[in-house]
Design a protein around this motif. Structure first.
Motif, PDB file in Angstrom:
ATOM      1  N   VAL A 199       8.334   3.516  -8.981  1.00 45.36           N
ATOM      2  CA  VAL A 199       7.672   3.379  -7.682  1.00 45.36           C
ATOM      3  C   VAL A 199       6.439   4.269  -7.706  1.00 45.36           C
ATOM      4  N   VAL A 242      11.838   2.004  -0.005  1.00 45.71           N
ATOM      5  CA  VAL A 242      10.813   1.532  -0.932  1.00 45.71           C
ATOM      6  C   VAL A 242      10.336   0.143  -0.528  1.00 45.71           C
ATOM      7  N   ALA A 243      11.267  -0.733  -0.152  1.00 47.29           N
ATOM      8  CA  ALA A 243      10.899  -2.100   0.241  1.00 47.29           C
ATOM      9  C   ALA A 243       9.978  -2.084   1.456  1.00 47.29           C
ATOM     10  N   ARG A 244      10.279  -1.232   2.430  1.00 40.75           N
ATOM     11  CA  ARG A 244       9.454  -1.151   3.626  1.00 40.75           C
ATOM     12  C   ARG A 244       8.071  -0.599   3.302  1.00 40.75           C
ATOM     13  N   GLU A 255       6.579  -0.687   0.403  1.00 41.70           N
ATOM     14  CA  GLU A 255       5.860  -1.662  -0.412  1.00 41.70           C
ATOM     15  C   GLU A 255       5.261  -2.747   0.470  1.00 41.70           C
ATOM     16  N   GLN A 256       6.033  -3.202   1.447  1.00 38.53           N
ATOM     17  CA  GLN A 256       5.546  -4.236   2.354  1.00 38.53           C
ATOM     18  C   GLN A 256       4.337  -3.737   3.148  1.00 38.53           C
ATOM     19  N   THR A 292       3.869   0.602  -4.859  1.00 37.77           N
ATOM     20  CA  THR A 292       4.115  -0.591  -5.661  1.00 37.77           C
ATOM     21  C   THR A 292       5.333  -0.342  -6.534  1.00 37.77           C
ATOM     22  N   ARG A 293       5.994  -1.415  -6.921  1.00 38.52           N
ATOM     23  CA  ARG A 293       7.139  -1.305  -7.832  1.00 38.52           C
ATOM     24  C   ARG A 293       6.842  -2.074  -9.107  1.00 38.52           C
ATOM     25  N   SER A 323      16.309   2.120  -1.741  1.00 35.41           N
ATOM     26  CA  SER A 323      15.838   0.751  -1.921  1.00 35.41           C
ATOM     27  C   SER A 323      15.220   0.204  -0.645  1.00 35.41           C
ATOM     28  N   GLN A 324      15.850   0.486   0.494  1.00 34.49           N
ATOM     29  CA  GLN A 324      15.327   0.013   1.773  1.00 34.49           C
ATOM     30  C   GLN A 324      13.990   0.670   2.093  1.00 34.49           C
ATOM     31  N   THR A 353      13.329   4.846  -9.185  1.00 38.52           N
ATOM     32  CA  THR A 353      14.183   4.864  -7.994  1.00 38.52           C
ATOM     33  C   THR A 353      15.360   5.820  -8.179  1.00 38.52           C
TER      34      THR A 353
END
Length: 213
Positions: free
Chosen positions: A129, A106-108, A110-111, A116-117, A103-104, A88
């Motif tokens: 990531v 990556v989270a979106r 990933e969802q 993947t993290r 971070s935001q 990251t």
């Protein structure tokens, strides 16, 4: 073909955007004698082109099923080469946005099943990531189609004109940023390429399954 309907957004993309920049400069020289107007014939077309290209890219990405911020994230990981994985911190450095914004994103992603993290094998306490098969397929297909489309947009320029324009734009960018060509600007809360639409950035990405790309 790029739409030339710039809408009523005020300068430089309002009704006056249909006036030749040279005529605008001449009008101000007449109305304000002594004022330097040379920048109008350079900056005004640049603003107009930026507006047209930004709108066109947003439409193109929407048709491809990917938003600008997700394109930015997946692209920087894909360009890194095998194993298509970055920490990251490295993503933050390369995309010139804040760590919180990374971070935001990556989270979106990933969802949506695009990345993947996991703990990094290179640095302790770092988070790696990595593109999933679905993320890899999406970015490959999107970039291929986007670059083919945007190549068509500049097809009227000859090879010599492209070389000259590339050099001049690099010189202007360097003059405005005050940085050498190989040094990136300081990180800002905005995307390095095309600014992401705020509403779009907060919208969940549809879950994707792996596709051939």
């Amino acid at each position: 073909m790029v739409s030339n309907d710039l809408g009523d957004y005020g300068y430089p993309a309002g009704p006056s955007a249909r006036w030749p920049a040279a005529d605008i400069a001449a009008s101000w020289r007449r109305e304000l004698p002594g004022v330097r107007t040379g920048s109008i014939e350079i900056i005004t077309p640049v603003w107009r082109i930026a507006k047209v290209l930004a709108d066109d890219r947003r439409r193109t990405l929407a048709s491809l099923g990917i938003d600008p911020s997700t394109l930015d994230l997946l692209s920087v990981i894909r360009r890194a080469g095998p194993p298509y994985e970055l920490t990251t911190r490295e993503i933050t450095r390369r995309t010139l946005i804040t760590a919180g914004a990374v971070s935001q994103r990556v989270a979106r992603a990933e969802q949506a099943g695009l990345v993947t993290r996991a703990p990094s094998t290179a640095w302790r306490r770092a988070v790696a990531v990595k593109l999933t098969q679905a993320g890899h397929a999406l970015i490959q297909a999107a970039v291929r189609r986007l670059l083919e489309h945007e190549e068509d947009l500049i097809s009227d320029l000859t090879a010599d004109e492209r070389t000259a324009l590339t050099s001049l734009l690099a010189k202007l960018e360097q003059a405005l940023t005050g940085l050498p060509p190989d040094q990136p600007a300081a990180a800002t809360p905005h995307q390095g390429g095309i600014p992401a639409n705020a509403d779009q950035a907060d919208r969940p990405i549809p879950k994707r399954t792996a596709q051939a790309g």
